[in-house]
Design a protein around this motif. Structure first.
Motif, PDB file in Angstrom:
ATOM      1  N   LEU A  86       7.088 -17.121  -6.048  1.00 17.31           N
ATOM      2  CA  LEU A  86       7.417 -17.173  -4.628  1.00 17.31           C
ATOM      3  C   LEU A  86       8.079 -18.499  -4.277  1.00 17.31           C
ATOM      4  O   LEU A  86       9.077 -18.540  -3.544  1.00 17.31           O
ATOM      5  N   ARG A  87       7.562 -19.582  -4.807  1.00 11.67           N
ATOM      6  CA  ARG A  87       8.137 -20.900  -4.550  1.00 11.67           C
ATOM      7  C   ARG A  87       9.547 -21.015  -5.126  1.00 11.67           C
ATOM      8  O   ARG A  87      10.394 -21.716  -4.573  1.00 11.67           O
ATOM      9  N   ALA A  88       9.770 -20.328  -6.253  1.00  6.80           N
ATOM     10  CA  ALA A  88      11.084 -20.390  -6.899  1.00  6.80           C
ATOM     11  C   ALA A  88      12.121 -19.528  -6.188  1.00  6.80           C
ATOM     12  O   ALA A  88      13.293 -19.518  -6.581  1.00  6.80           O
ATOM     13  N   GLY A  89      11.696 -18.793  -5.169  1.00  2.72           N
ATOM     14  CA  GLY A  89      12.630 -17.986  -4.394  1.00  2.72           C
ATOM     15  C   GLY A  89      12.751 -16.542  -4.835  1.00  2.72           C
ATOM     16  O   GLY A  89      13.596 -15.805  -4.322  1.00  2.72           O
ATOM     17  N   ALA A  90      11.916 -16.121  -5.797  1.00  2.00           N
ATOM     18  CA  ALA A  90      11.969 -14.739  -6.259  1.00  2.00           C
ATOM     19  C   ALA A  90      11.476 -13.800  -5.165  1.00  2.00           C
ATOM     20  O   ALA A  90      10.597 -14.135  -4.380  1.00  2.00           O
ATOM     21  N   ARG A  91      12.082 -12.608  -5.113  1.00  6.94           N
ATOM     22  CA  ARG A  91      11.655 -11.613  -4.128  1.00  6.94           C
ATOM     23  C   ARG A  91      10.262 -11.131  -4.494  1.00  6.94           C
ATOM     24  O   ARG A  91      10.002 -10.706  -5.614  1.00  6.94           O
ATOM     25  N   GLN A  92       9.347 -11.216  -3.535  1.00  8.79           N
ATOM     26  CA  GLN A  92       7.955 -10.867  -3.760  1.00  8.79           C
ATOM     27  C   GLN A  92       7.420 -10.107  -2.559  1.00  8.79           C
ATOM     28  O   GLN A  92       7.950 -10.229  -1.444  1.00  8.79           O
ATOM     29  N   PRO A  93       6.370  -9.315  -2.771  1.00  8.03           N
ATOM     30  CA  PRO A  93       5.627  -8.820  -1.596  1.00  8.03           C
ATOM     31  C   PRO A  93       5.017 -10.012  -0.866  1.00  8.03           C
ATOM     32  O   PRO A  93       5.072 -11.140  -1.355  1.00  8.03           O
ATOM     33  N   THR A  94       4.430  -9.770   0.273  1.00 10.82           N
ATOM     34  CA  THR A  94       3.764 -10.864   0.977  1.00 10.82           C
ATOM     35  C   THR A  94       2.569 -11.342   0.152  1.00 10.82           C
ATOM     36  O   THR A  94       2.029 -10.590  -0.675  1.00 10.82           O
ATOM     37  N   PRO A  95       2.120 -12.584   0.344  1.00  8.70           N
ATOM     38  CA  PRO A  95       0.940 -13.061  -0.394  1.00  8.70           C
ATOM     39  C   PRO A  95      -0.271 -12.150  -0.226  1.00  8.70           C
ATOM     40  O   PRO A  95      -1.026 -11.941  -1.180  1.00  8.70           O
ATOM     41  N   LEU A  96      -0.470 -11.607   0.960  1.00  3.58           N
ATOM     42  CA  LEU A  96      -1.595 -10.693   1.162  1.00  3.58           C
ATOM     43  C   LEU A  96      -1.430  -9.453   0.295  1.00  3.58           C
ATOM     44  O   LEU A  96      -2.400  -8.968  -0.302  1.00  3.58           O
ATOM     45  N   GLN A  97      -0.199  -8.937   0.200  1.00  3.65           N
ATOM     46  CA  GLN A  97       0.048  -7.738  -0.590  1.00  3.65           C
ATOM     47  C   GLN A  97      -0.116  -7.993  -2.083  1.00  3.65           C
ATOM     48  O   GLN A  97      -0.768  -7.210  -2.782  1.00  3.65           O
ATOM     49  N   PHE A  98       0.466  -9.090  -2.590  1.00  2.26           N
ATOM     50  CA  PHE A  98       0.326  -9.283  -4.035  1.00  2.26           C
ATOM     51  C   PHE A  98      -1.086  -9.716  -4.414  1.00  2.26           C
ATOM     52  O   PHE A  98      -1.556  -9.428  -5.515  1.00  2.26           O
ATOM     53  N   ALA A  99      -1.807 -10.362  -3.504  1.00  2.00           N
ATOM     54  CA  ALA A  99      -3.212 -10.671  -3.793  1.00  2.00           C
ATOM     55  C   ALA A  99      -4.033  -9.389  -3.892  1.00  2.00           C
ATOM     56  O   ALA A  99      -4.909  -9.267  -4.770  1.00  2.00           O
ATOM     57  N   GLU A 100      -3.759  -8.429  -3.016  1.00  2.00           N
ATOM     58  CA  GLU A 100      -4.457  -7.135  -3.094  1.00  2.00           C
ATOM     59  C   GLU A 100      -4.146  -6.427  -4.412  1.00  2.00           C
ATOM     60  O   GLU A 100      -5.044  -5.858  -5.052  1.00  2.00           O
ATOM     61  N   GLN A 101      -2.897  -6.464  -4.830  1.00  2.00           N
ATOM     62  CA  GLN A 101      -2.517  -5.832  -6.095  1.00  2.00           C
ATOM     63  C   GLN A 101      -3.233  -6.476  -7.275  1.00  2.00           C
ATOM     64  O   GLN A 101      -3.697  -5.789  -8.193  1.00  2.00           O
ATOM     65  N   ILE A 102      -3.345  -7.793  -7.239  1.00  2.00           N
ATOM     66  CA  ILE A 102      -3.999  -8.518  -8.333  1.00  2.00           C
ATOM     67  C   ILE A 102      -5.485  -8.187  -8.385  1.00  2.00           C
ATOM     68  O   ILE A 102      -6.061  -8.021  -9.476  1.00  2.00           O
ATOM     69  N   ILE A 103      -6.129  -8.069  -7.239  1.00  2.00           N
ATOM     70  CA  ILE A 103      -7.546  -7.671  -7.224  1.00  2.00           C
ATOM     71  C   ILE A 103      -7.690  -6.269  -7.805  1.00  2.00           C
ATOM     72  O   ILE A 103      -8.657  -5.977  -8.525  1.00  2.00           O
ATOM     73  N   GLY A 104      -6.726  -5.389  -7.518  1.00  2.00           N
ATOM     74  CA  GLY A 104      -6.742  -4.052  -8.112  1.00  2.00           C
ATOM     75  C   GLY A 104      -6.644  -4.112  -9.628  1.00  2.00           C
ATOM     76  O   GLY A 104      -7.320  -3.349 -10.337  1.00  2.00           O
ATOM     77  N   GLU A 105      -5.819  -5.035 -10.153  1.00  2.00           N
ATOM     78  CA  GLU A 105      -5.713  -5.201 -11.601  1.00  2.00           C
ATOM     79  C   GLU A 105      -7.043  -5.678 -12.185  1.00  2.00           C
ATOM     80  O   GLU A 105      -7.477  -5.203 -13.246  1.00  2.00           O
TER      81      GLU A 105
END
Length: 289
Positions: A86-105
């Motif tokens: 995210l800091r490098a400028g890559a397209r990402q879901p919102t932090p809330l969204q990718f945190a939810e995905q990671i918890i799912g993993e």
């Protein structure tokens, strides 16, 4: 084996909180308590990435310890990677969204590990996660580990316990006063590893300078009144390591019937460090004085 983790950091979050320079002070501490010989809690903080997370394992026969450690390791490692992207400028879901995905993993990994060994059957873990980004904090939790915020001297609970006791209180089956004596207080209704999918509680809040976030396992919240938590955190917020120690000590003084884990994050205004002087400038400064 009983372990205690204690760390204190103060690092600039200018990369994350772009529109205003904030700094984070963080500390974490985990203790076996006075009764148990095995600590099935796990806790981690990372000020550079704005991460604080607490997990409380369930399952017995060391399985709870395995589940909580798996959750912490997976969540922290994946979040660091996503935040870096995210800091490098890559397209990402919102932090809330990718945190939810990671918890799912993490949930799927724990569930699969439990199925591979009979001794780990039924293992799982609660999880409480705070991820600070820009001028906001993403709050995610599963189970009865909690997230509080201290703002302007007032402590506020930001999560709802996934527990049989909380369901009974909300349904009017038991009063809040009776809940203190209930045998159902440790029965969670939702935990990572309990199935292939998990519903995660999601929230996002604005961050203000002076906010203090407290994440804890029920070993603290069951044994220490919120008024006492508020007093300790408010009084010792400038030294979070000491605050964490006092919270754990009070839980132990009140019985220490469970493992006790806390993570503390304090948001404050950042100040640019003064530029370092070269040796020649320092020499002339001394001569001039």
């Amino acid at each position: 084996m009983c372990y205690i983790l204690r760390r204190l950091f103060s690092l600039s979050l200018r990369q994350i909180l772009k529109s205003q320079a904030y700094r984070l002070d963080v500390a974490c501490l985990s203790d076996c308590g006075r009764v148990r010989t095995l600590n099935e809690d796990a806790v981690a903080v990372d000020a550079d990435y704005g991460i604080a997370v607490v997990a409380d394992g369930i399952g017995g026969h060391r399985a709870g310890e395995v589940a909580s450690r798996m959750a912490i390791d997976i969540v922290v490692e994946r979040l660091r990677s996503k935040v870096s992207q995210l800091r490098a400028g890559a397209r990402q879901p919102t932090p809330l969204q990718f945190a939810e995905q990671i918890i799912g993993e993490a949930n799927r990994a724990i569930h699969a590990a439990a199925r591979e060994q009979a001794a780990r059957n039924g293992m799982g873990t609660t999880l409480a996660l705070a991820l600070l980004h820009e001028q906001r904090v993403a709050l995610l939790h599963v189970g009865d580990s909690r997230i509080y915020r201290l703002r302007d001297g007032q402590l506020q609970l930001l999560t709802r316990d996934d527990s049989l006791l909380r369901d009974q209180i909300e349904l009017g089956m038991i009063s809040a006063e009776e809940a203190g004596e209930s045998h159902n207080r440790h029965l969670v209704t939702r935990a990572l590893g309990s199935g292939e999918r998990i519903a995660v509680h999601l929230n996002e809040e604005a961050v203000c300078s002076g906010d203090v976030f407290l994440l804890c396992s029920d070993g603290l919240s069951d044994l220490v009144e919120e008024a006492d938590i508020e007093l300790i955190v408010d009084s010792l917020q400038t030294n979070l390591a000491v605050a964490a120690g006092h919270l754990v000590q009070l839980a132990n003084d009140n019985g220490g019937f469970d493992n006790i884990s806390v993570a503390l994050v304090r948001v404050r205004d950042g100040e640019a460090p003064a530029p370092k002087q070269g040796w020649l400038a320092r020499l002339f400064g001394r001569l001039a004085s």
